[in-house]
Scaffold this active site. Sequence first.
Site, PDB file in Angstrom:
ATOM      1  N   HIS A   1      -5.513  19.463  15.740  1.00  0.00           N
ATOM      2  CA  HIS A   1      -6.836  19.411  16.379  1.00  0.00           C
ATOM      3  C   HIS A   1      -7.680  20.655  16.134  1.00  0.00           C
ATOM      4  O   HIS A   1      -8.896  20.587  16.155  1.00  0.00           O
ATOM      5  CB  HIS A   1      -6.695  19.146  17.879  1.00  0.00           C
ATOM      6  CG  HIS A   1      -5.799  20.118  18.587  1.00  0.00           C
ATOM      7  ND1 HIS A   1      -4.440  20.135  18.406  1.00  0.00           N
ATOM      8  CD2 HIS A   1      -6.071  21.120  19.443  1.00  0.00           C
ATOM      9  CE1 HIS A   1      -3.917  21.094  19.147  1.00  0.00           C
ATOM     10  NE2 HIS A   1      -4.872  21.700  19.780  1.00  0.00           N
TER      11      HIS A   1
ATOM     12  N   TYR B   1       2.856  54.769  22.603  1.00  0.00           N
ATOM     13  CA  TYR B   1       3.570  53.700  21.897  1.00  0.00           C
ATOM     14  C   TYR B   1       4.704  53.142  22.756  1.00  0.00           C
ATOM     15  O   TYR B   1       4.887  51.927  22.864  1.00  0.00           O
ATOM     16  CB  TYR B   1       4.137  54.226  20.572  1.00  0.00           C
ATOM     17  CG  TYR B   1       4.678  53.115  19.697  1.00  0.00           C
ATOM     18  CD1 TYR B   1       3.884  52.535  18.710  1.00  0.00           C
ATOM     19  CD2 TYR B   1       5.965  52.622  19.874  1.00  0.00           C
ATOM     20  CE1 TYR B   1       4.360  51.498  17.925  1.00  0.00           C
ATOM     21  CE2 TYR B   1       6.451  51.587  19.096  1.00  0.00           C
ATOM     22  CZ  TYR B   1       5.650  51.034  18.115  1.00  0.00           C
ATOM     23  OH  TYR B   1       6.121  50.011  17.346  1.00  0.00           O
TER      24      TYR B   1
ATOM     25  N   LYS C   1      -5.019  32.806  31.434  1.00  0.00           N
ATOM     26  CA  LYS C   1      -5.469  31.875  32.475  1.00  0.00           C
ATOM     27  C   LYS C   1      -5.396  32.575  33.836  1.00  0.00           C
ATOM     28  O   LYS C   1      -6.324  33.253  34.223  1.00  0.00           O
ATOM     29  CB  LYS C   1      -4.606  30.603  32.477  1.00  0.00           C
ATOM     30  CG  LYS C   1      -4.914  29.639  31.333  1.00  0.00           C
ATOM     31  CD  LYS C   1      -4.218  30.012  30.073  1.00  0.00           C
ATOM     32  CE  LYS C   1      -4.232  28.948  29.018  1.00  0.00           C
ATOM     33  NZ  LYS C   1      -3.600  29.426  27.775  1.00  0.00           N
TER      34      LYS C   1
ATOM     35  N   PHE D   1       2.864  21.592  26.742  1.00  0.00           N
ATOM     36  CA  PHE D   1       1.560  21.937  26.165  1.00  0.00           C
ATOM     37  C   PHE D   1       1.669  21.905  24.637  1.00  0.00           C
ATOM     38  O   PHE D   1       2.758  22.005  24.081  1.00  0.00           O
ATOM     39  CB  PHE D   1       1.119  23.325  26.660  1.00  0.00           C
ATOM     40  CG  PHE D   1      -0.224  23.709  26.111  1.00  0.00           C
ATOM     41  CD1 PHE D   1      -1.354  22.995  26.463  1.00  0.00           C
ATOM     42  CD2 PHE D   1      -0.361  24.755  25.217  1.00  0.00           C
ATOM     43  CE1 PHE D   1      -2.599  23.326  25.931  1.00  0.00           C
ATOM     44  CE2 PHE D   1      -1.593  25.089  24.686  1.00  0.00           C
ATOM     45  CZ  PHE D   1      -2.717  24.369  25.034  1.00  0.00           C
ATOM     46  N   ASP D   2       0.534  21.792  23.935  1.00  0.00           N
ATOM     47  CA  ASP D   2       0.610  21.568  22.476  1.00  0.00           C
ATOM     48  C   ASP D   2       1.315  22.692  21.711  1.00  0.00           C
ATOM     49  O   ASP D   2       2.082  22.423  20.793  1.00  0.00           O
ATOM     50  CB  ASP D   2      -0.770  21.238  21.873  1.00  0.00           C
ATOM     51  CG  ASP D   2      -1.840  22.283  22.129  1.00  0.00           C
ATOM     52  OD1 ASP D   2      -1.524  23.307  22.749  1.00  0.00           O
ATOM     53  OD2 ASP D   2      -2.990  22.076  21.701  1.00  0.00           O
TER      54      ASP D   2
ATOM     55  N   ALA E   1       1.235  29.316  32.929  1.00  0.00           N
ATOM     56  CA  ALA E   1      -0.162  29.669  32.680  1.00  0.00           C
ATOM     57  C   ALA E   1      -1.035  29.567  33.937  1.00  0.00           C
ATOM     58  O   ALA E   1      -1.844  30.442  34.221  1.00  0.00           O
ATOM     59  CB  ALA E   1      -0.725  28.780  31.563  1.00  0.00           C
TER      60      ALA E   1
ATOM     61  N   ASP F   1       6.709  27.221  32.401  1.00  0.00           N
ATOM     62  CA  ASP F   1       5.503  27.553  31.652  1.00  0.00           C
ATOM     63  C   ASP F   1       4.423  27.784  32.711  1.00  0.00           C
ATOM     64  O   ASP F   1       3.968  26.860  33.371  1.00  0.00           O
ATOM     65  CB  ASP F   1       5.148  26.389  30.717  1.00  0.00           C
ATOM     66  CG  ASP F   1       3.875  26.654  29.931  1.00  0.00           C
ATOM     67  OD1 ASP F   1       3.130  27.589  30.289  1.00  0.00           O
ATOM     68  OD2 ASP F   1       3.609  25.923  28.968  1.00  0.00           O
TER      69      ASP F   1
HETATM   70  N1  F0G Z   1       1.154  26.779  28.184  1.00  0.00           N
HETATM   71  C1  F0G Z   1       0.120  26.133  28.741  1.00  0.00           C
HETATM   72  C2  F0G Z   1       0.356  25.210  29.893  1.00  0.00           C
HETATM   73  C3  F0G Z   1      -1.164  26.327  28.227  1.00  0.00           C
HETATM   74  O1  F0G Z   1      -2.179  25.665  28.767  1.00  0.00           O
HETATM   75  C4  F0G Z   1      -1.350  27.220  27.148  1.00  0.00           C
HETATM   76  C5  F0G Z   1      -2.664  27.437  26.570  1.00  0.00           C
HETATM   77  C6  F0G Z   1      -0.236  27.880  26.626  1.00  0.00           C
HETATM   78  C7  F0G Z   1       1.008  27.627  27.163  1.00  0.00           C
HETATM   79  C8  F0G Z   1      -0.363  28.831  25.458  1.00  0.00           C
HETATM   80  O2  F0G Z   1      -0.949  30.019  25.862  1.00  0.00           O
HETATM   81  O3  F0G Z   1      -3.107  30.146  24.607  1.00  0.00           O
HETATM   82  O4  F0G Z   1      -2.074  32.167  25.637  1.00  0.00           O
HETATM   83  O5  F0G Z   1      -1.067  31.141  23.650  1.00  0.00           O
HETATM   84  N2  F0G Z   1      -3.644  26.717  26.835  1.00  0.00           N
HETATM   85  C9  F0G Z   1      -5.020  26.901  26.409  1.00  0.00           C
HETATM   86  C10 F0G Z   1      -5.823  25.716  26.829  1.00  0.00           C
HETATM   87  C11 F0G Z   1      -5.204  27.288  24.994  1.00  0.00           C
HETATM   88  O6  F0G Z   1      -6.973  25.603  26.385  1.00  0.00           O
HETATM   89  O7  F0G Z   1      -5.334  24.905  27.617  1.00  0.00           O
HETATM   90  P1  F0G Z   1      -1.854  30.903  24.869  1.00  0.00           P
END
Ligand code: F0G
Length: 458
Positions: free
Chosen positions: A449, A72, A257, A124-125, A216, A214
């Site tokens: 979406h 843990y 990613k 990002f969204d 990814a 950010d």
């Molecule tokens: N930041 C970026 C630039 C991303 O592309 C994503 C996720 C996230 C943050 C969030 O990360 O999915 O691990 O919670 N992008 C995916 C996509 C979902 O399809 O582009 P997550």
Amino acid sequence: MELPFAESWKIKMVEPLRKSTREQREQWLKEAHYNVFQLKSEQVYIDLLTDSGTGAMSQEQWSAMMLGDESYAGATSFYKFENMVKKIFGLDYIIPTHQGRAAENVLFSYLVKEGNVIPGNAHFDTTKGHIESRKAKAIDVTTLDAKDTQKEVPFKGNVDLAKLEQVLTENKGNVPFMVLTVTNNTVGGQPVSMENIKATCALCHKYNVPVVMDSARFAENAYFIKTREKGYENKTIKEIVLEMYADADAATMSCKKDAIVNMGGFIATRKKEWFEGCKLFCIPFEGYITYGGLNGRDLNAIAQGLDENTEFDMLETRIKQVQYLAAKLDEYGIPYQRPAGGHAIFVDADKVLDQIPKEEFPGQTLTCELYLEAGVRACEIGYMVADRDPVTRENRFEGLDLLRLCIPRRVYTNNHMDVIAAALKNVYDRRNEIKRGVEIVWEAPLMRHFTVQLKRLG
Ligand code: F0G
């Protein structure tokens, strides 16, 4: 004869794919309310919905998973993970989370207050969602170059420094941080140059505003710096990554990613007070700070994935596959965000279906057409993903409307790329027959979406 380029790995385990008929797909898409997120994966032939958590792990990652320590607290797996993150990014304090948006949730819970303004190069969204759900404002400061899909510039993900400075001067004392996304997913997986990263950090710091990267697709960004920016051609990817983060205050990461795992994320920062602040939100949301919503074995796989995907050959194999697909689209004259991005090709849906009005969502319509044509599931990154303006509740049509062909890492071969390109060509060739788009029947107030229900018009 010069030997052609080939992958830097070979395949050890395979998973069968399922084909279907057009009639089946018509039925399934209707049942899914013309939203490809609602399809079952077994209804999909080639899945380009995302590169997130869909990569193939290496034999080293699978073997590292067997050594997972599931204690843990204080598991050896955590320390392996922590050491690797520190080594790769040069940041001091690390908190694991179950994915990228969870890292955003923990960090933003600590930092974002109602009324704040948070500039970024096309958030990002989920990032935008986490800002707007806290009644703060996300302001896009991406270079204007990104809006012209046909303009060929090497670093289309860059920040427009003049725009950023305007936001910083107009909102003094109200900007808790700036988000710098590498690569810039929303505008097409486009990289940010080292010069721009450094200038962005310097500008923010002049106004006492910290920078959160950010991250990814940080390794893909480093690949583009190495191959496109003067002075970096002889540096290793690992050296470039350390330099990218040298001036940053923190990073949020989706390990799904560029760490090539199915689940995982983290926050990394050099600010001790942020680390202390985040702990308070990590424990109730994600779990104790040495596992953060992850299994010990996941942490091991992340550590290994970060190490191997910051090697040039791995990134070259990946990005050359995306470029291979781009070359096919060039052959067929299909317009996309140029040059090809790191993780995906973003087809300019507005240009392909130029007779469909914005109100009928050309990108979403093209997504449906591609699925119907060949069972290829891509996704829209456009007017649907843009959501409504939180104040006026109007659709936001000012950005790009793109169809994203997102390539999972180490999963498909170039034969699959040929199928994708041919399917898209068939749709492209009959584009003038596609006269109507889609209409929203039901939508969620935020990040619509994923669950939106649509009706086909015409
Ligand atoms: N930041 C970026 C630039 C991303 O592309 C994503 C996720 C996230 C943050 C969030 O990360 O999915 O691990 O919670 N992008 C995916 C996509 C979902 O399809 O582009 P997550």
